[in-house]
Write a protein that holds these residues in place. Structure first.
Motif, PDB file in Angstrom:
ATOM      1  N   LEU A   1       0.799  -1.241   0.000  1.00  0.00           N
ATOM      2  CA  LEU A   1       0.000   0.000   0.000  1.00  0.00           C
ATOM      3  C   LEU A   1       0.833   1.295   0.000  1.00  0.00           C
ATOM      4  O   LEU A   1       0.413   2.283  -0.618  1.00  0.00           O
ATOM      5  CB  LEU A   1      -0.976   0.007   1.189  1.00  0.00           C
ATOM      6  N   PRO A   2       1.997   1.332   0.658  1.00  0.00           N
ATOM      7  CA  PRO A   2       2.769   2.590   0.605  1.00  0.00           C
ATOM      8  C   PRO A   2       3.313   2.928  -0.787  1.00  0.00           C
ATOM      9  O   PRO A   2       3.697   4.082  -1.041  1.00  0.00           O
ATOM     10  CB  PRO A   2       3.924   2.350   1.595  1.00  0.00           C
ATOM     11  N   ASP A   3       3.358   1.956  -1.693  1.00  0.00           N
ATOM     12  CA  ASP A   3       3.878   2.202  -3.045  1.00  0.00           C
ATOM     13  C   ASP A   3       2.760   2.797  -3.907  1.00  0.00           C
ATOM     14  O   ASP A   3       1.774   2.118  -4.212  1.00  0.00           O
ATOM     15  CB  ASP A   3       4.358   0.873  -3.649  1.00  0.00           C
ATOM     16  N   PRO A   4       2.877   4.071  -4.328  1.00  0.00           N
ATOM     17  CA  PRO A   4       1.793   4.715  -5.083  1.00  0.00           C
ATOM     18  C   PRO A   4       1.414   3.956  -6.357  1.00  0.00           C
ATOM     19  O   PRO A   4       0.245   3.929  -6.741  1.00  0.00           O
ATOM     20  CB  PRO A   4       2.350   6.105  -5.427  1.00  0.00           C
TER      21      PRO A   4
ATOM     22  N   PHE B   1      -0.738   0.953  -5.186  1.00  0.00           N
ATOM     23  CA  PHE B   1      -1.789   1.233  -4.196  1.00  0.00           C
ATOM     24  C   PHE B   1      -3.167   0.753  -4.659  1.00  0.00           C
ATOM     25  O   PHE B   1      -3.853  -0.003  -3.964  1.00  0.00           O
ATOM     26  CB  PHE B   1      -1.816   2.731  -3.874  1.00  0.00           C
TER      27      PHE B   1
ATOM     28  N   LEU C   1      -3.247   1.703   9.209  1.00  0.00           N
ATOM     29  CA  LEU C   1      -3.299   2.594   8.034  1.00  0.00           C
ATOM     30  C   LEU C   1      -3.750   4.019   8.403  1.00  0.00           C
ATOM     31  O   LEU C   1      -3.806   4.888   7.538  1.00  0.00           O
ATOM     32  CB  LEU C   1      -4.266   2.025   6.983  1.00  0.00           C
TER      33      LEU C   1
ATOM     34  N   ASP D   1      -2.384   6.438  10.092  1.00  0.00           N
ATOM     35  CA  ASP D   1      -1.392   7.515   9.877  1.00  0.00           C
ATOM     36  C   ASP D   1      -1.339   7.893   8.398  1.00  0.00           C
ATOM     37  O   ASP D   1      -1.307   9.072   8.045  1.00  0.00           O
ATOM     38  CB  ASP D   1       0.009   7.063  10.356  1.00  0.00           C
ATOM     39  N   GLN D   2      -1.330   6.852   7.526  1.00  0.00           N
ATOM     40  CA  GLN D   2      -1.311   7.101   6.074  1.00  0.00           C
ATOM     41  C   GLN D   2      -2.598   7.845   5.663  1.00  0.00           C
ATOM     42  O   GLN D   2      -2.564   8.736   4.808  1.00  0.00           O
ATOM     43  CB  GLN D   2      -1.204   5.762   5.325  1.00  0.00           C
TER      44      GLN D   2
ATOM     45  N   ALA E   1      -2.865  11.579   4.097  1.00  0.00           N
ATOM     46  CA  ALA E   1      -3.556  11.785   2.807  1.00  0.00           C
ATOM     47  C   ALA E   1      -4.590  12.902   2.922  1.00  0.00           C
ATOM     48  O   ALA E   1      -4.738  13.728   2.021  1.00  0.00           O
ATOM     49  CB  ALA E   1      -4.226  10.486   2.364  1.00  0.00           C
TER      50      ALA E   1
ATOM     51  N   THR F   1      -6.021   8.231  -2.144  1.00  0.00           N
ATOM     52  CA  THR F   1      -5.521   7.406  -1.037  1.00  0.00           C
ATOM     53  C   THR F   1      -6.572   7.314   0.071  1.00  0.00           C
ATOM     54  O   THR F   1      -6.820   6.234   0.620  1.00  0.00           O
ATOM     55  CB  THR F   1      -4.196   7.977  -0.491  1.00  0.00           C
TER      56      THR F   1
ATOM     57  N   ILE G   1      -8.095   3.633   1.370  1.00  0.00           N
ATOM     58  CA  ILE G   1      -7.989   3.159   2.760  1.00  0.00           C
ATOM     59  C   ILE G   1      -9.377   3.026   3.376  1.00  0.00           C
ATOM     60  O   ILE G   1      -9.680   2.057   4.089  1.00  0.00           O
ATOM     61  CB  ILE G   1      -7.085   4.105   3.589  1.00  0.00           C
TER      62      ILE G   1
END
Length: 915
Positions: free
Chosen positions: A207-210, A213, A246, A248-249, A253, A261, A265
């Motif tokens: 998931l952190p890889d755009p 994602f 997730l 924090d991500q 976003a 994003t 999520i």
């Protein structure tokens, strides 16, 4: 024509030869694609054509072609992969055991001239389309079960490969993306969540890889939304912390305005919550982690910004709140009480969040939105309204008290200025609940009605919501009429504002419908205000609503008061109509005439003083204070008789204009529907006028009104003579115009057949000619006309035994009917009409069985009828199937659909897939 020819080519026996030629490297990709598609069509639809000894060579050729195209055109490669997938589904597990393991092995072997990355991507494409092809395949049900089992066993070959490729640090992004797509495809085969658990955790790592994602989100969502996944409680419990991690991500976003994003999520959190609420609620030792997930979803619901301009995420969460509530309320009472202690405060918080999200932006910002954005926001608010209504089931009266306290504080706080948006949102909450929930018992509604006049209305949106809230409380006002004096002036004042015409007219109509017995003291004022506003600024449709409101209002008055109010209300329109009737017809005065006739129609739709229709909309009895019915003629009849000569005068000039004739007929049709037998005094007069109208220029609307009159009055001795005379006149006129050319009047045939369907059991007037017209009408290209004609025949055929003229015509000419029906089924009519033709066949089979057996044999005998594509064997089979089914109408419809596809050469093609 080209498309039709190519479709035929794809399913022809020659396709086996030309598809390989079209795949030659020297062809352009579009031609190669057609070759690959032809190959797939032949394998998936005509598998039985392939001899068993050719399976291996076909498989080898496909592997070879996929290898060639692995570095070529992507669309051709995909189509070839789909073809091989189809072959695998048709041969596994017996003829090709271990199909997937062999696919993996073949592509892992070195192949001359094809690099490893291209081979890897081609294998992943093949593995991805295999489950997709299974989902759309037309395998028989018993085979589907076998193949599903075989594929489930093959997961053991797929899973390690996907894990290996996803975990290798040197795997290119394109390969990892394809791995995620492949996982998405396989989990939809109900692969046990416990067996894909490792891969799902790897997806969270992606998931952190755009670049990965979106595909990672899709894979996670598909994996945890499979129906079977709720069995794997431990796996689900391990996923909850991964989802919570997730946050924090998600916050980052939100801060960066990264809507995509946020959306992804949120989808993961909502999917886990929505699909597994009950499972996770029942894990009482983990209640805090599930509550944390619920709060994460609450954050998504209340995500900052205005939907749909600044965010599009919050709408995804609404169904979760329904699901969670349903699960909590489904527990037995003791358990439910424990959960409510935890979750009632959450739902009160949800109400605050939803009302905040429902707030309009600032006037300046809202003015900058496009019309599409405003419409999306309107729909979003409706969704919020529905959610609030549902939440009320859990929170009950306390929710209304909560909203009332907040509104009270807002409106009585003189120190702090409040925004109109805040007030409007709270009122919108009240409106949402009161519109559908019975709030009659609530002790806060009197206070709310008292607060409404205190609202400083300086904005159209707020004023609209005030109006709609009053409208939502109309039933409550009917039980508490003393409060009408607080709100009715506001509604009448709003009627004067062009911007509030929709909400104010709608609210007045609700009040007039629900509270009509309490409105006589206000009637004069309401009529006066309505007259002014209908003449000034409201649109045509709102004028019509207003007339309906006044119809309800006047229904509750004594007859003399009704007549007096009617006089003042409609005299200006009658005078205008008299003036228009003297003018030379032109487009401007045509619109004015139609408008006035429409106003009268809508007024007479609701003006009803009879007992049986004087019930409220929900069917409850009217209140005890209803005035007794007055003797004497019905006010509607009095008015109609007064304007009858004027309407005839209008007709004399506009008789050739179908819209004006339609508007005139609508007045009488609405009056007949409302008054029913009380319309009796007008029957003779109207029958005569209808006969004259139709004799001069036949129009469909006159036939529709005749049908209405026949339906209500044909059984009444006093009215039967004029009704019978009218029926016979329109029948004669219709038959005479069709002798010149029936094709010019499909709308008249449509209405005429509907009329005949209603009377075929009591009238056999000129029946033979009507029957012949019906046969002709079955061949019309207009679907509504054919439908009405089929209805006529299905109503007619049950009377073969009790109406001699029907029996005689069917005995002598019934063969013509079966011929016309088969012609339509054979391709002469639209496929959308096959159910109607099936109804006629079913009726023939039920009521004329012995004749039908003979007719079918005779009619189907000529070669090429009803289609040159049909063999004698298929015709015999069709006849036998039809004659067998005398009870199951659904089965007859299926037989007809199957036969029409064969006749049209569409059986087994893409066109037939959704039919």
């Amino acid at each position: 024509m080209a498309q039709k020819w190519l479709m035929q080519a794809q399913i022809s026996p020659q396709a086996w030869q030309f598809c390989w030629i079209l795949l030659s490297p020297d062809k352009v990709p579009e031609i190669q694609y057609f070759g690959a598609s032809a190959l797939h069509t032949k394998i998936s639809r005509y598998w039985s054509d392939i001899p068993t000894d050719q399976y291996e060579s076909l498989k080898s050729q496909l592997f070879s072609q996929i290898a060639c195209f692995s570095s070529g055109s992507k669309m051709v490669l995909t189509r070839l992969c789909v073809a091989l997938a189809s072959l695998a589904l048709n041969t596994m597990p017996e003829a090709w055991p271990g199909a997937v393991a062999e696919m993996v092995r073949v592509f892992q072997e070195e192949a001359g001239g094809v690099d490893g990355r291209a081979r890897c991507l081609a294998l992943l494409e093949l593995l991805t389309v295999l489950p997709e092809e299974f989902q759309t395949s037309r395998l028989p049900q018993y085979r589907k079960g076998q193949v599903r089992g075989a594929l489930a066993r093959e997961w053991g070959s797929v899973c390690p490969l996907l894990q290996q490729l996803l975990r290798r640090t040197d795997s290119p992004g394109a390969v990892k993306a394809r791995v995620l797509r492949c996982l998405s495809s396989w989990v939809q085969l109900d692969v046990p969540l416990s067996e894909s658990e490792g891969l799902v955790h790897d997806c969270f790592g992606a998931l952190p890889d755009p670049e990965l994602f979106d595909t990672a989100v899709e894979a996670i969502v598909n994996a945890i939304s499979q129906p079977d996944s709720q069995r794997y409680v431990n796996t689900l419990l391990k996923l909850v912390p991964r989802v919570l991690a997730l946050q924090d991500q998600l916050r980052a976003a939100v801060q960066n305005g990264d809507m995509e994003t946020c959306h992804g999520i949120c989808r993961i959190a909502v999917t886990l919550g929505e699909n597994h609420s009950r499972t996770l609620l029942e894990q009482v030792d983990h209640w805090q982690s599930f509550l944390a997930l619920v709060n994460m979803i609450m954050f998504c619901t209340g995500i900052p910004g205005h939907y749909p301009v600044n965010e599009t995420t919050s709408s995804l969460t609404l169904i979760f709140w329904y699901t969670l509530q349903d699960e909590i309320m489904s527990f037995e009472s003791e358990k439910q009480a424990v959960y409510l202690q935890v979750y009632r405060p959450v739902y009160f918080q949800l109400v605050d969040v939803l009302l905040h999200k429902a707030q309009f932006p600032s006037d300046q910002e809202y003015a900058s939105w496009s019309s599409d954005e405003k419409e999306q926001f309107r729909i979003y608010r409706v969704d919020i309204s529905d959610t609030l209504m549902y939440v009320y089931e859990m929170l009950g009266a306390e929710l209304l008290s909560n909203l009332y306290d907040k509104l009270g504080r807002l409106l009585t706080n003189t120190e702090q200025p409040t925004s109109w948006q805040h007030t409007e949102a709270l009122l919108y909450g009240f409106q949402s609940i009161a519109e559908t929930i019975d709030v009659n018992y609530s002790d806060v509604i009197p206070g709310l009605i008292g607060l409404i006049p205190r609202i400083s209305i300086n904005n159209v949106q707020l004023a609209d919501t005030v109006m709609f809230t009053i409208g939502a409380l109309a039933e409550w006002l009917a039980d508490h009429p003393v409060m009408l004096s607080s709100v009715l002036p506001l509604v009448l004042q709003a009627l004067g504002n062009p911007d509030l015409s929709v909400s104010s007219v709608s609210t007045l109509k609700k009040i007039c419908r629900e509270c009509k017995y309490d409105l006589p003291p206000y009637a004069t004022n309401i009529v006066a205000v309505s007259q002014v506003c209908s003449l000034l600024h409201i649109t045509t449709s709102q004028c019509m609503w207003l007339m309906q409101a006044l119809g309800f209002l006047l229904s509750a008055l004594p007859v003399e008061d009704i007549l007096r109010n009617l006089h003042s209300l409609i005299t200006p329109y009658i005078q205008q109509l008299e003036k228009l009737a003297d003018e030379t017809p032109n487009p401007a005065n045509k619109l004015a005439i139609i408008h006035i006739l429409g106003l009268l129609s809508n007024l007479f739709t609701t003006l009803d003083i009879s007992k049986q229709d004087d019930e409220s909309a929900d069917g409850t009895a009217p209140p005890a204070e209803k005035p007794p019915p007055s003797p004497g003629p019905n006010p509607v009849i009095v008015v109609l008789q007064q304007v009858f000569a004027l309407i005839q005068k209008v007709l004399s000039k506009w008789l050739n204009d179908s819209q004006v004739v339609e508007a005139v007929c609508a007045i009488f049709e609405k009056s007949v529907k409302t008054l029913l037998h009380e319309f009796g005094p007008m029957v003779s007069q109207l029958s005569e006028m209808l006969g004259q109208m139709y004799s001069t220029i036949p129009q469909a609307s006159a036939l529709d009104l005749t049908r209405q009159m026949v339906h209500i009055f044909a059984s009444e001795v006093d009215h039967f003579p004029p009704i019978k005379a009218l029926f016979e006149l329109v029948t004669s006129v219709t038959l005479s115009i069709f002798q010149q050319g029936p094709r010019d009047h499909p709308d008249i045939v449509d209405s005429f057949m509907q009329l005949q369907a209603q009377v075929c059991f009591w009238s056999s007037f000129r029946f033979f000619f009507i029957f012949c017209l019906g046969i002709l009408s079955l061949k019309f290209p207009e679907a509504p006309t054919v439908k009405s004609t089929c209805l006529f025949f299905t109503e007619l055929l049950p009377h073969c035994s009790d109406v001699p003229p029907v029996a005689r015509v069917m005995q002598e000419d019934g063969k013509l009917l079966i011929q016309a029906v088969l012609e339509g089924i054979g391709g002469g009519a639209s496929r959308s009409l096959m159910d109607q033709f099936a109804e006629v066949l079913f009726s023939l089979n039920k009521h004329c069985f012995s004749l039908l057996a003979v007719w079918l044999k005779e009619v189907l005998q000529p070669p090429g009828f009803p289609s040159s594509r049909i063999t004698t064997e298929q015709k015999v089979n069709f006849s036998q199937q039809i004659l067998r089914e005398r009870v199951n109408k659904r089965r007859v419809k299926d037989i007809v659909k199957e036969f029409t596809l064969l006749c049209r050469g569409l059986h087994g093609t893409e066109y037939a897939a959704d039919y």
